[in-house]
Design an enzyme around this catalytic site. Sequence first.
Site, PDB file in Angstrom:
ATOM      1  N   TYR A 200     -41.187 -22.764  41.818  1.00 25.34           N
ATOM      2  CA  TYR A 200     -41.047 -22.871  40.391  1.00 25.34           C
ATOM      3  C   TYR A 200     -40.492 -23.910  40.021  1.00 25.34           C
ATOM      4  O   TYR A 200     -40.295 -24.495  38.772  1.00 25.34           O
ATOM      5  CB  TYR A 200     -40.610 -21.532  39.770  1.00 25.34           C
ATOM      6  CG  TYR A 200     -41.493 -20.605  39.732  1.00 25.34           C
ATOM      7  CD1 TYR A 200     -41.890 -19.912  41.057  1.00 25.34           C
ATOM      8  CD2 TYR A 200     -41.881 -19.756  38.548  1.00 25.34           C
ATOM      9  CE1 TYR A 200     -42.846 -18.881  41.132  1.00 25.34           C
ATOM     10  CE2 TYR A 200     -42.738 -18.611  38.514  1.00 25.34           C
ATOM     11  CZ  TYR A 200     -43.197 -18.364  40.079  1.00 25.34           C
ATOM     12  OH  TYR A 200     -44.109 -17.232  39.944  1.00 25.34           O
TER      13      TYR A 200
ATOM     14  N   LYS B 154     -39.553 -14.491  53.685  1.00 30.62           N
ATOM     15  CA  LYS B 154     -40.730 -14.853  54.571  1.00 30.62           C
ATOM     16  C   LYS B 154     -40.246 -15.677  55.466  1.00 30.62           C
ATOM     17  O   LYS B 154     -40.716 -16.789  55.882  1.00 30.62           O
ATOM     18  CB  LYS B 154     -42.075 -15.155  53.850  1.00 30.62           C
ATOM     19  CG  LYS B 154     -43.203 -15.354  54.726  1.00 30.62           C
ATOM     20  CD  LYS B 154     -43.954 -14.173  54.984  1.00 30.62           C
ATOM     21  CE  LYS B 154     -45.309 -14.240  55.720  1.00 30.62           C
ATOM     22  NZ  LYS B 154     -45.658 -13.054  56.277  1.00 30.62           N
TER      23      LYS B 154
ATOM     24  N   ASP C 288     -43.939  -9.544  52.939  1.00 28.46           N
ATOM     25  CA  ASP C 288     -45.116  -8.771  52.732  1.00 28.46           C
ATOM     26  C   ASP C 288     -45.414  -7.218  53.107  1.00 28.46           C
ATOM     27  O   ASP C 288     -45.721  -6.432  52.303  1.00 28.46           O
ATOM     28  CB  ASP C 288     -46.417  -9.352  53.639  1.00 28.46           C
ATOM     29  CG  ASP C 288     -45.768  -9.789  55.302  1.00 28.46           C
ATOM     30  OD1 ASP C 288     -44.530  -9.432  55.402  1.00 28.46           O
ATOM     31  OD2 ASP C 288     -46.439 -10.476  55.768  1.00 28.46           O
TER      32      ASP C 288
ATOM     33  N   ASP D 145     -41.307 -12.489  41.227  1.00 29.43           N
ATOM     34  CA  ASP D 145     -42.296 -12.608  39.999  1.00 29.43           C
ATOM     35  C   ASP D 145     -43.252 -11.472  40.434  1.00 29.43           C
ATOM     36  O   ASP D 145     -43.708 -10.725  39.574  1.00 29.43           O
ATOM     37  CB  ASP D 145     -42.832 -13.978  39.925  1.00 29.43           C
ATOM     38  CG  ASP D 145     -43.830 -14.186  38.503  1.00 29.43           C
ATOM     39  OD1 ASP D 145     -43.598 -13.308  37.836  1.00 29.43           O
ATOM     40  OD2 ASP D 145     -44.098 -15.242  38.473  1.00 29.43           O
TER      41      ASP D 145
END
Length: 485
Positions: free
Chosen positions: A131, A178, A211, A235
């Site tokens: 972002y 991740k 995930d 988000d």
Amino acid sequence: MSSTPTAVPITVAYGDGIGPEIMDATLRILTAAGARIAPEVIEIGEQVYARGQTAGIEPASWDSLRRTKVFLKSPITTPQGGGFKSLNVTVRKTLGLYANVRPCVSFHPYVATKHPNVDVVIVRENEEDLYAGIEHRQSDEVYQCLKLVSRPGCEKIIRYAFEYARANGRKQVTCMTKDNIMKITDGLFHRVFDEVKVEYPEIQTHHMIIDIGAARLATRPEDFDVIVTLNLYGDIISDIAAEVTGSVGLGGSANIGDQCAMFEAVHGSAPDISGKGIANPSGLLLGAVMMLVHIGQGDVAEKIHNAWLATLEDGVHTGDIYHEKVSELKVGTTAFADAVIERLGKQPVKFAPVAYAGGAPIAVAGRITPTKPAKKELVGVDVFLHWRGAASTLGEQLRRVDGDGLTLSMISNRGVKVWPNGLPETFCTDHWRCRFTATDASHPLALSQVLSLLMRVGNANFDFVKTEHLYTFDGVSGFSLGQGQ
Ligand code: NAD
């Protein structure tokens, strides 16, 4: 609203669509509950955009925000296209609001959900990651977005999550990243989490790969308490968490910085029901409750939140949550606010009452560990080329620019090593990362060697589109290997 001598100045924006209706209702409840606030009104949204301010806020309004440092904001209608900027992103970044805090709670049986016992808070990093908005097109086929993660940025948000957990009697903080793939950026977030968590021994901690974390949040949301994560993941999972509770329309949200904070509803300006007097003010009201806790008025926050829960369980519902099996009375915005005001001082019976004991703001400023400068050595450079052809041809041609202490050691295409010894099955696009490393690994390189390499690459008519330097920090590699390297 009258202000008392001890009133805390806050900046208020009525926004667009249903914004003015829900803000009126919210401020009426705050006044009736004895909130010690002095609102200063600023204008944001459609009318400001229409005057040609692409940020949706007048320059003078920043004076109020910088003075009060507290912003209670109704939703606005974001104009489509036309170079208009998202006001939310502008306010967050300009005021350094690094933490987005979104409690997601089930209100079973009044709001339909398959998961009646959810009470999870997502603490999302709000300023960094993808972002940062740094994007480039680099070739005919390839576009990139830079993912920037800083150590102070990680520490601020992770410390905030633990401080929030401690201040609110939460038992567990789960970190989601991740880092099995992004070992350097997400790896830093995970490492800082492990460093900070030792200061909070009373809080259980977990780390999950995002995930499986997102999947578990969708299927077993009641297992989670506080979740801290990077901007993009946060988000996405805050919407998943809100959706599984069924109460997206009831959610409040806080954006917290070291100096300033902004509080709002999760939902938008709902132009389809604007002006009808039927909007549910609960999202903004719960945002305002978080604001009261933030400014040290936990007593008032608690009174309002419990009255609101009592209203919900008494079956006084706005149309969006009205259900004839569980609701007693269908009301509009004003009557709903009246019902909450009538119940001020009352505790809920079916829902557990909330307690904002102490109600102190969560102070995290000044506790960020200074980063020690490391011994930084240049050991190579990745030169990115816009080029069409086969990997083996590129390897052969590019080896001719070796020299002056730099040797071509690897070429990758979209991260996969394709030279030397690539496989013909690998699909290649027109964007190549060509890694040159120090011929003598025992000697760090000088910047001038990289500059002369780039001159040779340019003189050989290669279109180089960017470079990334390869550094070690105190002897530890600061760059990833190519997949298959
Ligand atoms: P929305 O959240 O405004 O509306 C989605 C649906 O939920 C609509 O059917 C609406 O009637 C209903 N709804 C929303 N809030 C409600 C409430 N308080 N009570 C009863 N029903 C409610 O989302 P949208 O329609 O996608 O967006 C409308 C506008 O809001 C867009 O311009 C969007 O960009 C903007 N938006 C602003 C913010 C913000 O300012 N923070 C956030 C999201 C969307």
